[in-house]
Structure formats: C-alpha cells, structure tokens
Design an enzyme around this catalytic site. Structure first.
Site, PDB file in Angstrom:
ATOM      1  N   THR A 178       0.855  -1.188   0.000  1.00  0.00           N
ATOM      2  CA  THR A 178       0.000   0.000   0.000  1.00  0.00           C
ATOM      3  C   THR A 178       0.888   1.234   0.000  1.00  0.00           C
ATOM      4  OG1 THR A 178      -1.852  -1.078   1.109  1.00  0.00           O
ATOM      5  CG2 THR A 178      -1.754   1.314   1.251  1.00  0.00           C
ATOM      6  N   PHE A 180       1.219   5.241   0.674  1.00  0.00           N
ATOM      7  CA  PHE A 180       0.652   6.292   1.517  1.00  0.00           C
ATOM      8  C   PHE A 180       1.290   7.615   1.149  1.00  0.00           C
ATOM      9  CE2 PHE A 180       0.329   2.349   3.790  1.00  0.00           C
ATOM     10  CZ  PHE A 180      -0.836   2.412   4.544  1.00  0.00           C
TER      11      PHE A 180
END
Length: 285
Positions: A178, A180
C-alpha cells in the site's frame, strides 16, 4: 523526529494498530501518531493544527486506488510532502479459543476484504461486513465479545486487542503493498523533490488527452501514474490524476504544467516531494 524544522505529530485514520499507523511508524519512527475516525478528520486535524501532518493510503497493489482519498486531495488545499510504502500482511483474528469453523462473520475495511477475496471464498456461508478500519474491526470483536466473528487486520492489531490469529498472510498475493502520502499545511519537504502529483480536467474535444500527455512526452517526463475519475457535477466528464517522475524545481516540470494549463479546464498541483526509497531491513510492524 523533525520534518521541515518542526516535531511531527501524524494523524491517521483508524484505531491503534491500523496499517496507516504502521506506515507512519515505519517511515517516521520518532513521530507521535494520533488516530482519528475518518479520512476527512485527518485533513481537519492538520488544517486545524491538531497534527502537523496526516497520512493517507492512496493506492494498493491488489485493490487499486482509494478514490475517496484522491477526491479529498483534490478538494482540500493541503499539499503532499512525502510518500511511503508498507507491505501489508493480513491475519484472520478472533477471540482466544474460537475455532475457524465457528466463524459466521468477517469484519474488515473494504480494501482488506478485497485483498483477501480468494481466501474468503474458501469460507462458504460466512457474511462479509465492511467496517471503517481493519484495526477497528479487531477492537469491535474484543469490546463486543463476539465469538462468531473474525477480523482481517494486522498481527499488531491482534496483539493490541487480545485476539489470536486463526490464519496469517491470507492476502491473495504475496506482494501486497500500500502506498501512503503525507500531507501538511505548508509544502516543506525533508529532501529534494523528485516526484510531483497533479490533477487536471480537459475540454471534451478530439485528441484532448493526447495533447495533454504530449506535454510530458516532449520533455521526456515519466508518468508513473495516470488515472481518471468522474468529474462531480459534470456527467460523463473526467478528472485525471497523474504522478510525474520529476520535482517542481526541475524546469521541465514547470514548463510542462504551464503548457498543460493552456489546453485544460484547470490544473492543480497536489504536491512535489521525494519519492519513497525503502531502507534495508526496516521492520514491518
């Protein structure tokens, strides 16, 4: 830890043990972290000065972009000042002593459910319940004493809320990353920017997208991301989000954006920042 000359207090969405908190702790280990209930509240905390920075997940290598956060980046005037990545390892968590066969519901954030789709298909008859947060799902099970429910969350969330892992590493693909971004009130960065995120909208005309992208190709600027989103209030028109492999101080970047603006409805610079480079042997907790 200092960032742009000030101590860092990073707001993240979710409960302690959320992946957003883990990403902040991994990239900026000396920063203070504070959980808030929604992604909108992350922006509010930074805008009001209750946090110096906010961290937002924007893209997952399995589940794709988190569109709500891109919409917030467009609507709010808080620039991106850094980015980071986190390997996401999902666990199926339940109260101590609960067997997998007793599970009738699984709680998690929609992204958590999507990233474990193949695993969950092997649990027939189990209801999938979308929640606001992975770690919050673990907390709900602990606080509610739910013996027929499991959560998809991190191992740390299980430790924090006294749950046991029925299975670990249940995501569909091993390389589950992921991305960010870190937002702030001012565009102060900790190193020389070499990446820029922009959004733009085009007139509905033949070749409009080709002409828009040509301003980058002509200057040998790499597009590391390009995605469209519906333009709210303008049916069947779209906003484009792009990541450029060049910093704002590079003359090519400035000239390309000026050139793009000449044929666009509007262009917004979402931030210019150093691209993420993972330190070796950095712990993933």
């Amino acid at each position: 830890m200092l960032f742009g000359g000030a101590a860092m207090r990073i707001a993240f969405q979710g409960a302690e043990g959320a992946y957003s908190e883990a990403a902040a702790r991994r990239a900026w280990p000396q920063a203070e972290t504070v959980g808030v209930e929604t992604f909108d509240a992350v922006f509010a905390a930074v805008a009001a000065g209750r946090a110096s920075h906010g961290i937002l997940p924007v893209e997952n290598s399995i589940g794709g972009s988190i569109h709500h956060n891109y919409d917030l980046l467009l609507d709010r005037d808080l620039p991106i000042v850094a980015e980071t990545e986190l390997p996401v390892v999902h666990c199926l968590l339940a109260l101590p002593g609960v067997r997998k066969e007793a599970i009738r519901r699984v709680f998690s954030h929609p992204q958590g459910l999507a990233q474990c789709e193949a695993y969950l298909r092997r649990m027939p008859g189990v209801e999938l319940v979308a929640t606001y947060d992975t770690a919050g799902s673990a907390r709900m099970i602990r606080e509610g004493g739910l013996t027929d429910t499991a959560a998809i969350a991190s191992a740390r969330a299980g430790e924090l809320f006294g749950l046991e892992a029925l299975d670990t590493s249940i995501q569909d693909y091993k390389d589950n990353l992921t991305r960010f971004v870190l937002i702030a009130r001012e565009p102060h960065v900790a190193a020389t920017p070499d990446k820029t995120s922009i959004a733009f909208a085009l007139y509905n005309a033949p070749g409009a997208l080709f002409k828009a992208l040509s301003v980058f190709a002509l200057r040998d600027i790499d597009l590391t991301k390009l995605e469209s989103r519906p333009a709210r209030g303008r049916p069947w028109e779209y906003v484009f989000f792009a990541d450029l492999g060049v910093g704002r101080d590079d003359v090519r970047c400035g000239r390309a954006i000026v050139h793009l603006a000449e044929s666009s409805r509007w262009v917004k610079n979402l931030g210019s920042y150093p691209r993420w480079q993972a330190p070796e042997a950095l712990p993933i907790r």
